[in-house]
Design a protein around this motif. Structure first.
Motif, PDB file in Angstrom:
ATOM      1  N   MET A   1      15.027  14.914  52.264  1.00 33.03           N
ATOM      2  CA  MET A   1      13.499  14.990  53.304  1.00 33.03           C
ATOM      3  C   MET A   1      13.821  15.927  54.494  1.00 33.03           C
ATOM      4  N   GLY A   2      13.011  16.735  54.804  1.00 35.21           N
ATOM      5  CA  GLY A   2      12.800  17.931  55.949  1.00 35.21           C
ATOM      6  C   GLY A   2      12.519  17.015  57.097  1.00 35.21           C
ATOM      7  N   TYR A   3      12.906  17.498  58.227  1.00 35.37           N
ATOM      8  CA  TYR A   3      12.569  16.899  59.704  1.00 35.37           C
ATOM      9  C   TYR A   3      12.085  18.154  60.439  1.00 35.37           C
ATOM     10  N   ASP A   4      10.915  17.896  61.275  1.00 37.88           N
ATOM     11  CA  ASP A   4      10.698  19.094  62.380  1.00 37.88           C
ATOM     12  C   ASP A   4      11.691  18.965  63.483  1.00 37.88           C
ATOM     13  N   VAL A   5      12.146  20.252  63.902  1.00 37.92           N
ATOM     14  CA  VAL A   5      13.024  20.528  64.897  1.00 37.92           C
ATOM     15  C   VAL A   5      12.205  20.654  65.975  1.00 37.92           C
ATOM     16  N   VAL A   6      12.273  19.839  67.328  1.00 41.56           N
ATOM     17  CA  VAL A   6      11.741  19.624  68.354  1.00 41.56           C
ATOM     18  C   VAL A   6      12.638  20.073  69.633  1.00 41.56           C
ATOM     19  N   ASP A   7      12.486  21.147  70.293  1.00 34.99           N
ATOM     20  CA  ASP A   7      13.164  21.695  71.496  1.00 34.99           C
ATOM     21  C   ASP A   7      12.736  20.633  72.712  1.00 34.99           C
ATOM     22  N   LEU A   8      13.623  19.655  73.157  1.00 34.88           N
ATOM     23  CA  LEU A   8      13.203  18.958  74.141  1.00 34.88           C
ATOM     24  C   LEU A   8      13.200  19.617  75.527  1.00 34.88           C
ATOM     25  N   ILE A  75      -5.255   8.002  76.200  1.00 38.90           N
ATOM     26  CA  ILE A  75      -5.193   9.594  76.124  1.00 38.90           C
ATOM     27  C   ILE A  75      -4.197   9.798  77.364  1.00 38.90           C
ATOM     28  N   GLY A  76      -3.136  10.856  76.635  1.00 36.18           N
ATOM     29  CA  GLY A  76      -2.158  10.992  78.103  1.00 36.18           C
ATOM     30  C   GLY A  76      -1.261  10.189  78.020  1.00 36.18           C
ATOM     31  N   THR A  77      -0.773   9.810  76.964  1.00 36.05           N
ATOM     32  CA  THR A  77       0.054   8.620  76.949  1.00 36.05           C
ATOM     33  C   THR A  77       1.426   8.659  77.606  1.00 36.05           C
ATOM     34  N   GLY A  78       2.097   9.748  77.705  1.00 36.48           N
ATOM     35  CA  GLY A  78       3.329   9.856  78.276  1.00 36.48           C
ATOM     36  C   GLY A  78       4.310   8.945  77.481  1.00 36.48           C
ATOM     37  N   ILE A  79       5.857   9.181  77.968  1.00 35.74           N
ATOM     38  CA  ILE A  79       6.919   8.610  77.382  1.00 35.74           C
ATOM     39  C   ILE A  79       6.490   7.006  77.427  1.00 35.74           C
ATOM     40  N   PRO A  80       6.826   6.298  76.425  1.00 38.59           N
ATOM     41  CA  PRO A  80       6.638   4.652  76.427  1.00 38.59           C
ATOM     42  C   PRO A  80       7.598   4.135  77.430  1.00 38.59           C
ATOM     43  N   THR A  81       7.124   3.707  78.295  1.00 34.48           N
ATOM     44  CA  THR A  81       8.073   2.857  79.012  1.00 34.48           C
ATOM     45  C   THR A  81       7.572   1.304  79.220  1.00 34.48           C
ATOM     46  N   SER A  82       8.159   0.387  78.794  1.00 41.42           N
ATOM     47  CA  SER A  82       7.565  -0.973  78.481  1.00 41.42           C
ATOM     48  C   SER A  82       7.447  -1.771  80.095  1.00 41.42           C
ATOM     49  N   ASN A 103      -0.536  15.405  73.965  1.00 42.36           N
ATOM     50  CA  ASN A 103      -0.361  16.940  73.461  1.00 42.36           C
ATOM     51  C   ASN A 103       1.044  17.571  73.391  1.00 42.36           C
ATOM     52  N   ASP A 104       2.101  16.944  73.929  1.00 38.97           N
ATOM     53  CA  ASP A 104       3.405  17.131  73.930  1.00 38.97           C
ATOM     54  C   ASP A 104       4.256  16.756  72.931  1.00 38.97           C
ATOM     55  N   PRO A 105       4.922  17.803  72.320  1.00 39.01           N
ATOM     56  CA  PRO A 105       6.099  17.468  71.175  1.00 39.01           C
ATOM     57  C   PRO A 105       7.094  16.641  71.784  1.00 39.01           C
ATOM     58  N   ILE A 106       7.594  16.655  73.152  1.00 37.29           N
ATOM     59  CA  ILE A 106       8.485  15.803  73.734  1.00 37.29           C
ATOM     60  C   ILE A 106       8.199  14.398  73.784  1.00 37.29           C
ATOM     61  N   VAL A 107       6.745  14.156  74.055  1.00 34.50           N
ATOM     62  CA  VAL A 107       6.341  12.684  74.075  1.00 34.50           C
ATOM     63  C   VAL A 107       6.249  12.109  72.831  1.00 34.50           C
ATOM     64  N   LEU A 108       5.670  12.918  71.907  1.00 35.15           N
ATOM     65  CA  LEU A 108       5.566  12.511  70.652  1.00 35.15           C
ATOM     66  C   LEU A 108       7.060  12.017  69.591  1.00 35.15           C
ATOM     67  N   THR A 109       7.816  12.768  70.161  1.00 30.85           N
ATOM     68  CA  THR A 109       8.987  12.641  69.741  1.00 30.85           C
ATOM     69  C   THR A 109       9.664  11.118  70.228  1.00 30.85           C
ATOM     70  N   HIS A 110       9.589  10.673  71.501  1.00 32.26           N
ATOM     71  CA  HIS A 110       9.903   9.365  71.764  1.00 32.26           C
ATOM     72  C   HIS A 110       8.819   8.503  71.536  1.00 32.26           C
TER      73      HIS A 110
END
Length: 268
Positions: A1-8, A75-82, A103-110
């Motif tokens: 299985m391949g994975y997308d590479v995200v530059d953080l 909308i505009g979730t940001g990095i999850p912080t409990s 809209n940010d792949p950094i946020v999506l990854t987290h």
């Protein structure tokens, strides 16, 4: 299985990771902490402002969940912080459904790694840009997650000050409002220069240097986002004054430190 590479882009400060730092989170890195430190130096109450806004998210979400709302679009979730919005909503109603968008792949990854729903409800992450509301509203993930015949709570917490005038923030919000069914709610918190314009101007400059445009707005300008919807009591207020929780340490804080207005309105 391949994975997308995200530059953080760990060598550059990122507004979402800076906010995570302000909230006491751990998903931030030296460049983020350096920019955050400069922000705090320019506006020493930055941590109070960020955490007061987050507390409003919890209070407003809990209030609507207790009122029977079980669909939340953040909308505009940001990095999850409990605790995250879904944790608050599902703490009241385990069957609540929550869609997070950013809209940010950094946020999506987290978010993919950190957001976990209660088994009885659902938590979905949708990559989308608020400046393209048509694409967001038409996305099949959103349409399958929600019943658009029942009320939806639209959460725009600490988002709209990142949507500057050239992007037509008012037109975007109106389009989102128009798409929601009767009985839906709009939740907004928004940075303001009303209490300490010099400090907010310094913060705006620091964010610009970090690559993020920020536009604080006055109370009247923020009120325009709620046009034609009925504000819940106590109306559009400094964020500390919106239904304060007696268990929060709000009584010793000032409106200038929180530097934010907040309100919740319903579509009748």
């Amino acid at each position: 299985m391949g994975y997308d590479v995200v530059d953080l882009q760990l060598e550059r400060p990122h507004s979402a990771r800076m906010y995570d730092y302000f909230l006491g989170g751990i998903t931030n890195f030296p460049a983020d902490r350096e920019a955050a430190a400069r922000t705090i130096a320019a506006f020493p109450a930055t941590l109070i402002a960020a955490r007061s806004n987050r507390a409003f998210m919890r209070r407003s979400t809990r209030h609507l969940a207790q009122a029977g709302v079980d669909q939340f679009l953040d909308i505009g979730t940001g990095i999850p912080t409990s605790p995250n919005l879904h944790e608050v909503a599902q703490g009241v109603n385990p069957r609540a459904r929550v869609v997070y968008t950013d809209n940010d792949p950094i946020v999506l990854t987290h978010a993919r790694a950190l957001l976990h729903s209660h088994p009885e409800g659902s938590t979905t992450y949708l990559p989308a840009d608020v400046t393209d509301p048509d694409a967001l509203l038409d996305h099949p993930v959103l349409r399958s997650a929600f019943d658009f015949d029942r009320p939806i709570a639209l959460s725009l917490n600490a988002l709209l000050h990142f949507v500057t005038d050239p992007h037509d923030a008012y037109g975007i919000v109106q389009k989102l409002k128009d798409a929601l069914p009767t009985g839906s709610y709009l939740i907004i918190s928004h940075a303001t220069p009303d209490f300490d314009p010099d400090a907010i101007a310094r913060v705006t400059g620091i964010y610009k240097e970090a690559g993020t445009l920020l536009q604080a707005r006055t109370r009247d300008q923020i009120a325009r986002f709620f046009t034609d919807w009925q504000l819940l009591g106590p109306g559009l207020q400094p964020v500390l004054r919106w239904r304060p929780d007696p268990d929060e340490a709000h009584s010793t804080l000032t409106d200038a430190e929180a530097a934010c207005y907040a309100g919740v309105a319903q579509k009748l």
